[in-house]
Design a protein around this motif. Structure first.
Motif, PDB file in Angstrom:
ATOM      1  N   TYR A 198       0.810  -1.210   0.000  1.00  0.00           N
ATOM      2  CA  TYR A 198       0.000   0.000   0.000  1.00  0.00           C
ATOM      3  C   TYR A 198       0.846   1.263   0.000  1.00  0.00           C
ATOM      4  CZ  TYR A 198      -3.236   3.661   1.412  1.00  0.00           C
ATOM      5  OH  TYR A 198      -3.967   4.814   1.461  1.00  0.00           O
TER       6      TYR A 198
ATOM      7  N   GLU B  16      -0.116   5.724  -1.284  1.00  0.00           N
ATOM      8  CA  GLU B  16      -1.171   6.592  -1.814  1.00  0.00           C
ATOM      9  C   GLU B  16      -1.270   6.544  -3.338  1.00  0.00           C
ATOM     10  OE1 GLU B  16      -3.512   8.253  -0.333  1.00  0.00           O
ATOM     11  OE2 GLU B  16      -2.870   7.674   1.671  1.00  0.00           O
TER      12      GLU B  16
ATOM     13  N   ALA C 179      -3.403   3.501  -4.196  1.00  0.00           N
ATOM     14  CA  ALA C 179      -4.559   3.275  -3.326  1.00  0.00           C
ATOM     15  C   ALA C 179      -5.841   3.027  -4.115  1.00  0.00           C
ATOM     16  CB  ALA C 179      -4.741   4.458  -2.378  1.00  0.00           C
ATOM     17  N   LYS C 180      -6.063   3.826  -5.155  1.00  0.00           N
ATOM     18  CA  LYS C 180      -7.291   3.694  -5.920  1.00  0.00           C
ATOM     19  C   LYS C 180      -7.363   2.352  -6.646  1.00  0.00           C
ATOM     20  CE  LYS C 180     -10.216   6.124  -9.254  1.00  0.00           C
ATOM     21  NZ  LYS C 180     -10.364   7.328 -10.126  1.00  0.00           N
TER      22      LYS C 180
ATOM     23  N   ALA D  52      -7.887  -0.422  -4.122  1.00  0.00           N
ATOM     24  CA  ALA D  52      -9.265  -0.442  -3.620  1.00  0.00           C
ATOM     25  C   ALA D  52     -10.201  -1.110  -4.622  1.00  0.00           C
ATOM     26  CB  ALA D  52      -9.732   0.981  -3.323  1.00  0.00           C
TER      27      ALA D  52
ATOM     28  N   THR E  73     -10.867   3.534  -0.846  1.00  0.00           N
ATOM     29  CA  THR E  73      -9.560   4.055  -0.453  1.00  0.00           C
ATOM     30  C   THR E  73      -9.584   4.531   0.993  1.00  0.00           C
ATOM     31  OG1 THR E  73     -10.179   6.214  -1.366  1.00  0.00           O
ATOM     32  CG2 THR E  73      -8.919   4.735  -2.791  1.00  0.00           C
TER      33      THR E  73
END
Length: 338
Positions: free
Chosen positions: A292, A294, A297-298, A301, A308
Motif C-alpha cells: 500500500y 497513496e 490506493a485507488k 481499492a 480508499t
C-alpha cells in the motif's frame, strides 16, 4: 391515532407532556412542528402567540391533517407568497391562536441580542421531541429526507446552531443506539444525518404516524425507485455475472452497481463495506500492508472491492498493532459505513 401512552418514548417526556393544558397529541404536534416548519408568532394585538405553518401545494393534504389535529379540518387557507422560493405562487397555510401556546413559547423561544425571537434547544424541549414518536414523525415529515441509496434519514435542523445540533446528535444516539452525526450542508446549514442502523430504528418509530402523502420518506425498498427491468436483471444475474458487465449493460457506474446489489439484498455479507462480499483474508491483509501507498490506493481499492478511505483506516490499524503474531489469525472486519 394511537393511544397516548403508545406515543411516549420516555417517562420524562410523559411527565412533561402531562404538564401542558393541551392534550398530548396536540402538544406533540406543536413540538414536532416547532422543530420543523411551524412557528409560534407574536403580534402587538394579543399577548397570546399563534401557531403558523405553510407548505407547498403538493403537501396540502398533509397540512390539512395537521389542522384537523387542532380540531380545524377546514382551517387551511391560501395566500400569494411575497418572498422566498415560492415567491409569486399560491401556497396553503394554517394558523391558530390559543392561550395554551404560551407555555410552548416560553420554552422554545428567547430574544436574541438583535432583539429578535429565535428558537432554541434546551434539555426539556429536546426531551419533548425525542421522547415522543408523534413529535419525531412530524419533524421528519416537515424537514426530513431519505437517501434510498445509502439508507439514511436526514433531519434538516438548520434553524438551530451547530452546538445545539451537537446536543441533539447525542440524544438521538441514545434513543436509536446507533451513530448519528451533524453534517454541514453548503458550509452553512447544519443537519442530522442518521446512520443506516439508526435510520432503520428511526423509521420503525415514526412509521405509524406518517401521513400517506409522506410515506415516500419511509419507503426503504430501493426497487421502488428503479426501472423494473433493471431490478429484474440484478436479481437474475448479480451473483453469476461480472459486476462491471452488469454496470455497462444497465448504464450505471460500478459503485452504483455494488450499492444497488447490496440494497436489493443480493450480497451475502452483513456489516461490511458495501463493495465486499466477505472479510479480508490474512493473505489480502499481508498484501495490503506490503504494497500500500497513496499512489496505488485507488487501483488497490478497486482490486479488493473496497474504498480508499477504508484502506487507509485498515493500514493505520494494522501498523498500530504491528501485526503481532498472536493476533495474526484474528479477522479484521470491514465496517459498513452508512
Amino acid at each position: 391515532m394511537a393511544e397516548a401512552d403508545q406515543l411516549f418514548l420516555s417517562d420524562r417526556a410523559r411527565e412533561l407532556y402531562n404538564g401542558f393544558t393541551l392534550k398530548p397529541e396536540k402538544s406533540m404536534m406543536i413540538v414536532g412542528s416547532i422543530y420543523g416548519d411551524g412557528s409560534l408568532l407574536m403580534d402587538r394585538k394579543s399577548r397570546s402567540p399563534f401557531f403558523y405553518e405553510n407548505h407547498c401545494m403538493e403537501q396540502l393534504e398533509y397540512l390539512k391533517w395537521k389542522a384537523s389535529m387542532f380540531g380545524r379540518p377546514d382551517g387551511v387557507r391560501f395566500r400569494i407568497m411575497s418572498h422566498g422560493y415560492c415567491k409569486g405562487k399560491s401556497i396553503p397555510y394554517f394558523q391558530i391562536r390559543d392561550r395554551a401556546f404560551i407555555d410552548f413559547e416560553k420554552m422554545f423561544y428567547v430574544v436574541g441580542k438583535n432583539g429578535r425571537r429565535k428558537k432554541v434547544v434546551t434539555k426539556e424541549t429536546l426531551e419533548l421531541l425525542v421522547g415522543s414518536a408523534l413529535a419525531l414523525a412530524v419533524l421528519y415529515q416537515d424537514d426530513g429526507e431519505y437517501d434510498v441509496y445509502s439508507n439514511q434519514a436526514i433531519l434538516n435542523t438548520c434553524d438551530f446552531t451547530i452546538d445545539e445540533n451537537k446536543i441533539m446528535e447525542r440524544r438521538f444516539e441514545e434513543l436509536l443506539r446507533a451513530p448519528v452525526r451533524v453534517k454541514i450542508k453548503r458550509q452553512k446549514y447544519p443537519r442530522l444525518v442518521l446512520s443506516s442502523k439508526a435510520t432503520d430504528e428511526f423509521i420503525k418509530i415514526v412509521k405509524p404516524y406518517v401521513h400517506p402523502i409522506m410515506r415516500y420518506k419511509i419507503d426503504q425498498d430501493i426497487s421502488h425507485y428503479l426501472d423494473q427491468q433493471i431490478v429484474e436483471k440484478f436479481r437474475k444475474n448479480y451473483r453469476n455475472m461480472s459486476k462491471k458487465q452488469i454496470a455497462r449493460e444497465v448504464g450505471l457506474t460500478l459503485s452504483e452497481t455494488y450499492i444497488i446489489g447490496y440494497r436489493l439484498g443480493l450480497t451475502e455479507h452483513s456489516g461490511y463495506v458495501r463493495y465486499r462480499d466477505k472479510p479480508f483474508t490474512e493473505q489480502e491483509k499481508g498484501y495490503i500492508l506490503k504494497n500500500y501507498n497513496e499512489s496505488v490506493a485507488k487501483l488497490m481499492a478497486e482490486e479488493l472491492h473496497t474504498t480508499t478511505k477504508y484502506l487507509r483506516v485498515l493500514i493505520h490499524k494494522m501498523q498500530a498493532n504491528n501485526l503481532e503474531e498472536g493476533k495474526a489469525g484474528e479477522s479484521i472486519c470491514v465496517q459498513y459505513n452508512s
